[in-house]
Design a protein around this motif. Sequence first.
Motif, PDB file in Angstrom:
ATOM      1  N   ALA A  58      28.083 -23.312  -3.021  1.00  0.00           N
ATOM      2  CA  ALA A  58      28.537 -24.050  -4.085  1.00  0.00           C
ATOM      3  C   ALA A  58      27.484 -24.973  -4.650  1.00  0.00           C
ATOM      4  CB  ALA A  58      29.923 -24.835  -3.388  1.00  0.00           C
ATOM      5  N   GLU A  59      27.613 -25.543  -5.693  1.00  0.00           N
ATOM      6  CA  GLU A  59      26.754 -26.475  -6.391  1.00  0.00           C
ATOM      7  C   GLU A  59      27.947 -27.458  -7.158  1.00  0.00           C
ATOM      8  OE1 GLU A  59      23.753 -26.673 -10.156  1.00  0.00           O
ATOM      9  OE2 GLU A  59      23.632 -25.135  -8.449  1.00  0.00           O
ATOM     10  N   VAL A  60      27.878 -28.792  -7.022  1.00  0.00           N
ATOM     11  CA  VAL A  60      28.785 -29.615  -7.717  1.00  0.00           C
ATOM     12  C   VAL A  60      28.005 -30.334  -8.695  1.00  0.00           C
ATOM     13  CG1 VAL A  60      30.463 -31.335  -7.194  1.00  0.00           C
ATOM     14  CG2 VAL A  60      30.071 -29.497  -5.427  1.00  0.00           C
ATOM     15  N   SER A  61      28.480 -30.444  -9.920  1.00  0.00           N
ATOM     16  CA  SER A  61      27.970 -31.552 -10.936  1.00  0.00           C
ATOM     17  C   SER A  61      29.065 -32.184 -11.542  1.00  0.00           C
ATOM     18  CB  SER A  61      27.312 -30.767 -11.961  1.00  0.00           C
ATOM     19  OG  SER A  61      26.366 -30.027 -11.296  1.00  0.00           O
TER      20      SER A  61
ATOM     21  N   VAL B 173      34.388 -32.935 -13.030  1.00  0.00           N
ATOM     22  CA  VAL B 173      33.493 -32.207 -11.794  1.00  0.00           C
ATOM     23  C   VAL B 173      33.571 -30.808 -12.162  1.00  0.00           C
ATOM     24  CG1 VAL B 173      33.335 -31.767  -9.672  1.00  0.00           C
ATOM     25  CG2 VAL B 173      34.243 -34.132 -10.301  1.00  0.00           C
ATOM     26  N   CYS B 174      32.582 -30.346 -12.087  1.00  0.00           N
ATOM     27  CA  CYS B 174      32.366 -28.751 -12.093  1.00  0.00           C
ATOM     28  C   CYS B 174      31.688 -28.200 -10.922  1.00  0.00           C
ATOM     29  CB  CYS B 174      31.328 -28.423 -13.304  1.00  0.00           C
ATOM     30  SG  CYS B 174      30.859 -26.818 -13.332  1.00  0.00           S
ATOM     31  N   ILE B 175      32.292 -27.390 -10.339  1.00  0.00           N
ATOM     32  CA  ILE B 175      31.915 -26.576  -9.160  1.00  0.00           C
ATOM     33  C   ILE B 175      31.555 -25.097  -9.515  1.00  0.00           C
ATOM     34  CG2 ILE B 175      32.485 -25.952  -6.601  1.00  0.00           C
ATOM     35  CD1 ILE B 175      34.408 -28.479  -6.696  1.00  0.00           C
TER      36      ILE B 175
ATOM     37  N   SER C  12      30.741 -21.815  -7.640  1.00  0.00           N
ATOM     38  CA  SER C  12      30.666 -21.305  -6.077  1.00  0.00           C
ATOM     39  C   SER C  12      30.545 -19.860  -6.256  1.00  0.00           C
ATOM     40  CB  SER C  12      31.966 -21.508  -5.590  1.00  0.00           C
ATOM     41  OG  SER C  12      32.239 -22.839  -5.294  1.00  0.00           O
TER      42      SER C  12
END
Length: 62
Positions: free
Chosen positions: A8-11, A20-22, A24
């Motif tokens: 997962a990458e969270v921005s 928030v955009c995740i 995965s």
Amino acid sequence: MLAGELSAEVSTLADDPNTVCIISEWASPDAPKAFFARPDLEETMRKDGVIGKPTMLIMSKK
């Protein structure tokens, strides 16, 4: 990860840090559907400060 999430990458948005955009990667297309269908998830997300229902897009790499 027990639900089949591989990474997962969270921005956040540059002009709105509350959005928030995740992104995965999951073991299968059905894995995130099963995860988001868990009956306890809504309460857990609310306790963690999530406001509103998340939008989920299932995409594939080609």
